[in-house]
Scaffold this active site. Structure first.
Site, PDB file in Angstrom:
ATOM      1  N   ASP A   1       3.134  -5.632   8.787  1.00 19.89           N
ATOM      2  CA  ASP A   1       2.126  -6.436   8.072  1.00 19.89           C
ATOM      3  C   ASP A   1       1.578  -7.549   8.967  1.00 19.89           C
ATOM      4  O   ASP A   1       0.605  -8.206   8.620  1.00 19.89           O
ATOM      5  CB  ASP A   1       2.750  -7.067   6.812  1.00 19.89           C
ATOM      6  CG  ASP A   1       2.408  -6.291   5.555  1.00 19.89           C
ATOM      7  OD1 ASP A   1       1.460  -5.488   5.595  1.00 19.89           O
ATOM      8  OD2 ASP A   1       3.100  -6.497   4.535  1.00 19.89           O
TER       9      ASP A   1
ATOM     10  N   GLN B   1       6.967  -6.056   0.235  1.00 20.39           N
ATOM     11  CA  GLN B   1       5.781  -6.153  -0.618  1.00 20.39           C
ATOM     12  C   GLN B   1       5.708  -7.540  -1.275  1.00 20.39           C
ATOM     13  O   GLN B   1       6.662  -7.993  -1.890  1.00 20.39           O
ATOM     14  CB  GLN B   1       5.833  -5.051  -1.696  1.00 20.39           C
ATOM     15  CG  GLN B   1       4.616  -4.992  -2.588  1.00 20.39           C
ATOM     16  CD  GLN B   1       3.332  -4.605  -1.864  1.00 20.39           C
ATOM     17  OE1 GLN B   1       3.326  -3.772  -0.978  1.00 20.39           O
ATOM     18  NE2 GLN B   1       2.234  -5.249  -2.219  1.00 20.39           N
TER      19      GLN B   1
ATOM     20  N   LYS C   1       0.756   3.457  -0.458  1.00 22.26           N
ATOM     21  CA  LYS C   1       1.205   3.391   0.935  1.00 22.26           C
ATOM     22  C   LYS C   1       2.108   4.580   1.255  1.00 22.26           C
ATOM     23  O   LYS C   1       1.979   5.205   2.305  1.00 22.26           O
ATOM     24  CB  LYS C   1       1.937   2.066   1.192  1.00 22.26           C
ATOM     25  CG  LYS C   1       0.993   0.858   1.164  1.00 22.26           C
ATOM     26  CD  LYS C   1       1.728  -0.471   1.158  1.00 22.26           C
ATOM     27  CE  LYS C   1       0.738  -1.623   0.989  1.00 22.26           C
ATOM     28  NZ  LYS C   1       1.365  -2.944   0.897  1.00 22.26           N
TER      29      LYS C   1
END
Ligand code: NAD
Length: 295
Positions: A124, A101, A57
Protein backbone atom coordinates in the site's frame (compact mmCIF):
# COMPACT_ATOMS: atom_id res chain seq x y z
CA UNK A 1 -23.42 27.16 -29.41
CA UNK A 2 -22.10 23.70 -30.04
CA UNK A 3 -20.93 21.94 -26.92
CA UNK A 4 -17.80 19.84 -26.88
CA UNK A 5 -17.85 16.50 -25.15
CA UNK A 6 -14.82 15.33 -23.24
CA UNK A 7 -13.09 12.12 -24.20
CA UNK A 8 -13.81 9.48 -21.59
CA UNK A 9 -10.80 7.86 -19.93
CA UNK A 10 -11.91 4.26 -19.49
CA UNK A 11 -10.35 3.10 -16.22
CA UNK A 12 -11.76 -0.41 -16.57
CA UNK A 13 -10.11 -0.86 -19.95
CA UNK A 14 -6.72 0.55 -18.90
CA UNK A 15 -6.84 -1.44 -15.66
CA UNK A 16 -7.55 -4.64 -17.57
CA UNK A 17 -4.49 -3.97 -19.77
CA UNK A 18 -2.34 -3.51 -16.66
CA UNK A 19 -3.78 -6.65 -15.10
CA UNK A 20 -3.01 -8.68 -18.22
CA UNK A 21 0.54 -7.36 -18.24
CA UNK A 22 0.95 -8.32 -14.57
CA UNK A 23 -0.40 -11.78 -15.35
CA UNK A 24 2.10 -12.20 -18.22
CA UNK A 25 4.95 -11.16 -15.90
CA UNK A 26 3.77 -13.52 -13.15
CA UNK A 27 3.54 -16.36 -15.68
CA UNK A 28 7.08 -15.64 -16.90
CA UNK A 29 8.30 -15.54 -13.27
CA UNK A 30 6.73 -18.86 -12.32
CA UNK A 31 7.80 -20.46 -15.64
CA UNK A 32 11.39 -19.92 -14.44
CA UNK A 33 10.63 -22.14 -11.45
CA UNK A 34 9.80 -19.41 -8.93
CA UNK A 35 6.77 -19.71 -6.69
CA UNK A 36 3.82 -17.42 -7.40
CA UNK A 37 3.80 -14.02 -5.63
CA UNK A 38 1.90 -14.13 -2.33
CA UNK A 39 -0.18 -11.31 -0.84
CA UNK A 40 -1.62 -11.45 2.68
CA UNK A 41 -4.55 -9.19 3.44
CA UNK A 42 -5.37 -8.53 7.09
CA UNK A 43 -9.02 -7.65 7.64
CA UNK A 44 -10.23 -6.68 11.11
CA UNK A 45 -13.88 -6.33 12.06
CA UNK A 46 -16.97 -6.73 9.89
CA UNK A 47 -17.27 -3.46 7.95
CA UNK A 48 -19.17 -4.51 4.79
CA UNK A 49 -17.38 -1.93 2.59
CA UNK A 50 -13.95 -3.18 3.69
CA UNK A 51 -15.00 -6.79 3.16
CA UNK A 52 -16.20 -5.94 -0.34
CA UNK A 53 -12.93 -4.11 -1.22
CA UNK A 54 -10.96 -7.10 0.02
CA UNK A 55 -13.03 -9.53 -2.05
CA UNK A 56 -12.32 -7.38 -5.13
CA UNK A 57 -8.58 -7.44 -4.39
CA UNK A 58 -8.57 -11.23 -3.90
CA UNK A 59 -10.43 -11.79 -7.16
CA UNK A 60 -8.04 -9.57 -9.09
CA UNK A 61 -5.02 -11.34 -7.55
CA UNK A 62 -6.38 -14.76 -8.52
CA UNK A 63 -6.88 -13.65 -12.13
CA UNK A 64 -3.30 -12.37 -12.29
CA UNK A 65 -1.82 -15.59 -10.87
CA UNK A 66 -1.04 -13.96 -7.51
CA UNK A 67 -1.89 -16.03 -4.44
CA UNK A 68 -3.79 -13.94 -1.93
CA UNK A 69 -5.12 -14.90 1.44
CA UNK A 70 -7.35 -12.83 3.68
CA UNK A 71 -6.67 -13.21 7.40
CA UNK A 72 -9.86 -12.15 9.19
CA UNK A 73 -10.02 -11.13 12.86
CA UNK A 74 -12.71 -9.86 15.23
CA UNK A 75 -12.97 -6.11 15.85
CA UNK A 76 -11.70 -6.57 19.43
CA UNK A 77 -8.28 -7.85 18.31
CA UNK A 78 -5.67 -6.04 20.43
CA UNK A 79 -3.01 -3.79 18.93
CA UNK A 80 -0.30 -6.02 20.45
CA UNK A 81 -1.80 -9.08 18.79
CA UNK A 82 -1.96 -7.31 15.43
CA UNK A 83 1.67 -6.22 15.77
CA UNK A 84 2.61 -9.84 16.39
CA UNK A 85 0.68 -10.98 13.31
CA UNK A 86 2.50 -8.37 11.22
CA UNK A 87 5.84 -9.40 12.67
CA UNK A 88 5.19 -13.02 11.65
CA UNK A 89 4.26 -11.95 8.11
CA UNK A 90 7.35 -9.71 7.90
CA UNK A 91 9.67 -12.61 8.63
CA UNK A 92 7.77 -15.23 6.59
CA UNK A 93 9.77 -15.80 3.41
CA UNK A 94 6.67 -17.22 1.78
CA UNK A 95 4.96 -13.81 1.92
CA UNK A 96 5.78 -11.01 -0.54
CA UNK A 97 3.12 -8.39 0.15
CA UNK A 98 1.22 -7.35 3.30
CA UNK A 99 -1.88 -5.21 3.22
CA UNK A 100 -3.74 -4.17 6.36
CA UNK A 101 -7.20 -3.06 5.27
CA UNK A 102 -8.13 0.37 6.64
CA UNK A 103 -9.90 1.79 8.55
CA UNK A 104 -8.82 -0.02 11.74
CA UNK A 105 -10.93 -0.19 14.92
CA UNK A 106 -10.51 2.93 17.07
CA UNK A 107 -8.45 1.23 19.82
CA UNK A 108 -5.66 0.41 17.34
CA UNK A 109 -3.12 3.09 16.45
CA UNK A 110 -3.06 3.14 12.65
CA UNK A 111 0.29 4.89 12.42
CA UNK A 112 1.97 2.32 14.66
CA UNK A 113 0.57 -0.53 12.55
CA UNK A 114 1.59 0.97 9.21
CA UNK A 115 5.11 1.60 10.50
CA UNK A 116 5.38 -2.03 11.63
CA UNK A 117 4.95 -3.45 8.11
CA UNK A 118 8.28 -4.27 6.47
CA UNK A 119 8.88 -1.55 3.81
CA UNK A 120 9.80 -4.25 1.26
CA UNK A 121 6.36 -5.88 1.71
CA UNK A 122 4.38 -2.65 2.07
CA UNK A 123 2.26 -2.89 -1.09
CA UNK A 124 0.00 0.00 0.00
CA UNK A 125 3.12 2.21 0.31
CA UNK A 126 2.11 3.80 3.64
CA UNK A 127 5.38 3.14 5.49
CA UNK A 128 7.37 6.37 6.05
CA UNK A 129 10.41 4.83 4.32
CA UNK A 130 8.40 4.26 1.14
CA UNK A 131 6.73 7.67 1.43
CA UNK A 132 10.21 9.20 1.74
CA UNK A 133 11.44 7.33 -1.33
CA UNK A 134 8.43 8.53 -3.27
CA UNK A 135 9.12 12.16 -2.36
CA UNK A 136 12.82 11.76 -3.17
CA UNK A 137 12.02 10.16 -6.53
CA UNK A 138 13.68 6.85 -5.61
CA UNK A 139 12.09 4.06 -7.70
CA UNK A 140 10.08 1.59 -5.63
CA UNK A 141 6.61 0.85 -4.34
CA UNK A 142 4.09 3.61 -4.98
CA UNK A 143 0.66 4.20 -3.45
CA UNK A 144 -1.87 2.49 -5.68
CA UNK A 145 -4.40 5.26 -6.34
CA UNK A 146 -2.00 8.05 -7.39
CA UNK A 147 0.19 5.55 -9.27
CA UNK A 148 -2.93 4.37 -11.08
CA UNK A 149 -3.74 7.94 -12.06
CA UNK A 150 -0.22 8.42 -13.46
CA UNK A 151 -0.69 5.24 -15.50
CA UNK A 152 -4.02 6.53 -16.84
CA UNK A 153 -2.52 9.85 -17.85
CA UNK A 154 0.38 8.12 -19.59
CA UNK A 155 -1.73 5.57 -21.44
CA UNK A 156 -4.26 8.23 -22.49
CA UNK A 157 -1.49 10.33 -24.03
CA UNK A 158 -2.06 13.27 -21.68
CA UNK A 159 1.02 15.49 -21.62
CA UNK A 160 2.25 16.40 -18.14
CA UNK A 161 5.54 18.10 -19.01
CA UNK A 162 5.28 21.83 -18.54
CA UNK A 163 1.55 21.60 -17.79
CA UNK A 164 -0.20 23.01 -14.77
CA UNK A 165 -1.70 20.42 -12.42
CA UNK A 166 -4.03 21.15 -9.52
CA UNK A 167 -4.78 18.49 -6.90
CA UNK A 168 -7.77 19.12 -4.63
CA UNK A 169 -7.29 17.28 -1.33
CA UNK A 170 -4.19 16.75 0.79
CA UNK A 171 -4.68 13.29 2.30
CA UNK A 172 -1.69 11.01 2.81
CA UNK A 173 -3.40 8.36 0.69
CA UNK A 174 -4.24 10.40 -2.40
CA UNK A 175 -3.63 14.17 -2.48
CA UNK A 176 -0.07 14.44 -1.15
CA UNK A 177 1.45 11.47 -3.03
CA UNK A 178 -0.41 12.55 -6.18
CA UNK A 179 1.20 15.98 -6.03
CA UNK A 180 4.60 14.38 -5.41
CA UNK A 181 4.32 12.10 -8.42
CA UNK A 182 3.22 14.91 -10.73
CA UNK A 183 6.15 17.10 -9.75
CA UNK A 184 8.86 14.43 -10.28
CA UNK A 185 11.59 14.98 -12.83
CA UNK A 186 10.48 13.49 -16.14
CA UNK A 187 6.81 14.13 -15.35
CA UNK A 188 7.50 17.84 -14.96
CA UNK A 189 4.10 19.27 -14.11
CA UNK A 190 3.83 22.50 -12.13
CA UNK A 191 1.69 21.47 -9.20
CA UNK A 192 -0.64 23.24 -6.77
CA UNK A 193 -2.35 21.41 -3.90
CA UNK A 194 -5.71 22.83 -2.76
CA UNK A 195 -7.55 22.00 0.44
CA UNK A 196 -10.38 23.22 2.62
CA UNK A 197 -8.45 26.40 3.57
CA UNK A 198 -7.50 27.44 0.03
CA UNK A 199 -8.75 30.93 -0.92
CA UNK A 200 -10.42 31.22 -4.33
CA UNK A 201 -10.26 27.49 -4.96
CA UNK A 202 -12.40 27.74 -8.14
CA UNK A 203 -9.97 30.32 -9.55
CA UNK A 204 -6.96 28.10 -8.82
CA UNK A 205 -8.72 25.12 -10.44
CA UNK A 206 -9.50 27.14 -13.56
CA UNK A 207 -5.75 27.40 -14.17
CA UNK A 208 -5.32 23.62 -14.31
CA UNK A 209 -4.49 21.66 -17.44
CA UNK A 210 -4.79 18.56 -15.26
CA UNK A 211 -7.28 18.68 -12.39
CA UNK A 212 -7.36 15.85 -9.83
CA UNK A 213 -10.28 15.86 -7.40
CA UNK A 214 -9.78 13.81 -4.21
CA UNK A 215 -12.15 15.40 -1.72
CA UNK A 216 -15.02 13.08 -0.90
CA UNK A 217 -17.87 15.47 -1.76
CA UNK A 218 -20.37 14.66 -4.49
CA UNK A 219 -20.41 17.15 -7.35
CA UNK A 220 -17.82 19.48 -5.75
CA UNK A 221 -16.08 20.31 -9.04
CA UNK A 222 -18.49 22.27 -11.22
CA UNK A 223 -18.09 23.25 -14.88
CA UNK A 224 -17.13 26.85 -14.05
CA UNK A 225 -14.04 25.52 -12.17
CA UNK A 226 -12.66 23.74 -15.22
CA UNK A 227 -10.43 25.17 -17.94
CA UNK A 228 -11.73 24.24 -21.41
CA UNK A 229 -9.84 21.18 -22.65
CA UNK A 230 -8.45 20.21 -19.22
CA UNK A 231 -7.99 16.57 -18.16
CA UNK A 232 -10.23 15.99 -15.14
CA UNK A 233 -9.47 13.01 -12.91
CA UNK A 234 -12.18 12.16 -10.40
CA UNK A 235 -10.96 10.16 -7.40
CA UNK A 236 -14.04 10.64 -5.23
CA UNK A 237 -16.38 7.83 -4.28
CA UNK A 238 -19.58 9.18 -2.74
CA UNK A 239 -22.93 7.59 -2.04
CA UNK A 240 -25.97 9.59 -3.04
CA UNK A 241 -29.51 8.47 -2.34
CA UNK A 242 -31.24 6.97 -5.34
CA UNK A 243 -34.63 5.36 -4.78
CA UNK A 244 -34.56 3.89 -8.30
CA UNK A 245 -31.66 1.60 -7.32
CA UNK A 246 -32.26 -1.64 -5.47
CA UNK A 247 -29.71 -0.75 -2.80
CA UNK A 248 -31.16 2.75 -2.39
CA UNK A 249 -28.06 4.68 -3.47
CA UNK A 250 -25.61 5.10 -6.32
CA UNK A 251 -21.95 6.00 -6.41
CA UNK A 252 -20.79 9.33 -7.80
CA UNK A 253 -17.47 11.13 -7.86
CA UNK A 254 -16.37 14.57 -6.71
CA UNK A 255 -16.99 16.02 -10.18
CA UNK A 256 -20.30 17.17 -11.64
CA UNK A 257 -19.77 14.71 -14.49
CA UNK A 258 -22.46 15.81 -16.96
CA UNK A 259 -21.68 19.52 -16.91
CA UNK A 260 -17.89 19.15 -16.67
CA UNK A 261 -17.91 16.73 -19.64
CA UNK A 262 -18.97 19.64 -21.81
CA UNK A 263 -15.92 21.70 -20.85
CA UNK A 264 -13.10 19.23 -20.20
CA UNK A 265 -10.92 17.59 -22.83
CA UNK A 266 -10.68 14.30 -20.93
CA UNK A 267 -12.64 13.01 -17.95
CA UNK A 268 -12.72 9.87 -15.81
CA UNK A 269 -16.14 8.41 -14.90
CA UNK A 270 -17.22 7.15 -11.47
CA UNK A 271 -17.55 4.23 -11.26
CA UNK A 272 -15.18 2.82 -13.89
CA UNK A 273 -12.39 5.40 -13.65
CA UNK A 274 -9.77 5.64 -10.93
CA UNK A 275 -11.25 2.80 -8.81
CA UNK A 276 -10.28 -0.08 -11.12
CA UNK A 277 -6.79 1.43 -11.55
CA UNK A 278 -6.22 1.29 -7.80
CA UNK A 279 -6.65 -2.49 -7.73
CA UNK A 280 -4.54 -2.96 -10.87
CA UNK A 281 -1.65 -1.03 -9.28
CA UNK A 282 -1.91 -3.11 -6.10
CA UNK A 283 -1.22 -6.15 -8.30
CA UNK A 284 1.73 -4.34 -9.90
CA UNK A 285 3.12 -3.51 -6.45
CA UNK A 286 2.76 -7.14 -5.37
CA UNK A 287 4.60 -8.24 -8.52
CA UNK A 288 7.39 -5.77 -7.71
CA UNK A 289 7.57 -6.87 -4.06
CA UNK A 290 7.91 -10.51 -5.18
CA UNK A 291 10.25 -10.15 -8.16
CA UNK A 292 12.00 -6.79 -7.77
CA UNK A 293 10.82 -5.88 -11.26
CA UNK A 294 7.81 -4.06 -12.69
CA UNK A 295 7.69 -6.22 -15.78
P1 NAD B 1 -9.74 12.56 3.02
O1 NAD B 1 -11.06 12.81 3.67
O2 NAD B 1 -8.63 11.98 3.79
O3 NAD B 1 -9.21 13.91 2.37
C1 NAD B 1 -10.07 14.78 1.73
C2 NAD B 1 -9.33 16.05 1.41
O4 NAD B 1 -10.24 16.95 0.79
C3 NAD B 1 -8.75 16.76 2.63
O5 NAD B 1 -7.37 16.93 2.42
C4 NAD B 1 -9.45 18.11 2.67
O6 NAD B 1 -8.55 19.20 2.90
C5 NAD B 1 -10.04 18.24 1.30
N1 NAD B 1 -11.32 18.94 1.38
C6 NAD B 1 -12.40 18.58 2.12
N2 NAD B 1 -13.36 19.50 1.97
C7 NAD B 1 -12.88 20.45 1.14
C8 NAD B 1 -13.39 21.65 0.64
N3 NAD B 1 -14.62 22.08 0.94
N4 NAD B 1 -12.61 22.38 -0.18
C9 NAD B 1 -11.38 21.96 -0.50
N5 NAD B 1 -10.85 20.82 -0.05
C10 NAD B 1 -11.58 20.08 0.77
O7 NAD B 1 -10.09 11.68 1.74
P2 NAD B 1 -9.19 10.75 0.79
O8 NAD B 1 -8.83 9.50 1.49
O9 NAD B 1 -8.12 11.55 0.13
O10 NAD B 1 -10.29 10.39 -0.31
C11 NAD B 1 -10.91 11.38 -1.09
C12 NAD B 1 -12.00 10.75 -1.91
O11 NAD B 1 -11.43 9.78 -2.77
C13 NAD B 1 -13.05 9.99 -1.10
O12 NAD B 1 -14.30 10.10 -1.74
C14 NAD B 1 -12.57 8.56 -1.17
O13 NAD B 1 -13.65 7.63 -1.03
C15 NAD B 1 -12.00 8.52 -2.56
N6 NAD B 1 -10.95 7.52 -2.76
C16 NAD B 1 -11.05 6.78 -3.90
C17 NAD B 1 -10.08 5.86 -4.21
C18 NAD B 1 -10.20 5.08 -5.48
O14 NAD B 1 -9.58 4.06 -5.63
N7 NAD B 1 -10.97 5.56 -6.45
C19 NAD B 1 -9.00 5.66 -3.35
C20 NAD B 1 -8.89 6.45 -2.20
C21 NAD B 1 -9.89 7.39 -1.93
Amino acid sequence: METATAELIDGRLIASEVRQEVKASVDAWTAKGNRAPVLKVVLIGDDPASASYVRGKNRACAEAGIESETMTYDADLSEAALLEIIDDLNTDEGVDGILVQLPLPKHINEDRILRAISPAKDVDCFHPENVGNLVAGVPGLQPATPAGIMEMLKRSGIETRGRTAVVIGRSNIVGKPMANLLVQRGIDATVTVCHSRTPDLPGVCRGADILVAAIGRAGFVTADMVKPGAAVIDVGINRVEDASRKRGYRLVGDVDFEAVSEVAGHITPVPGGVGPMTIAMLLKNTLFAATGSWT
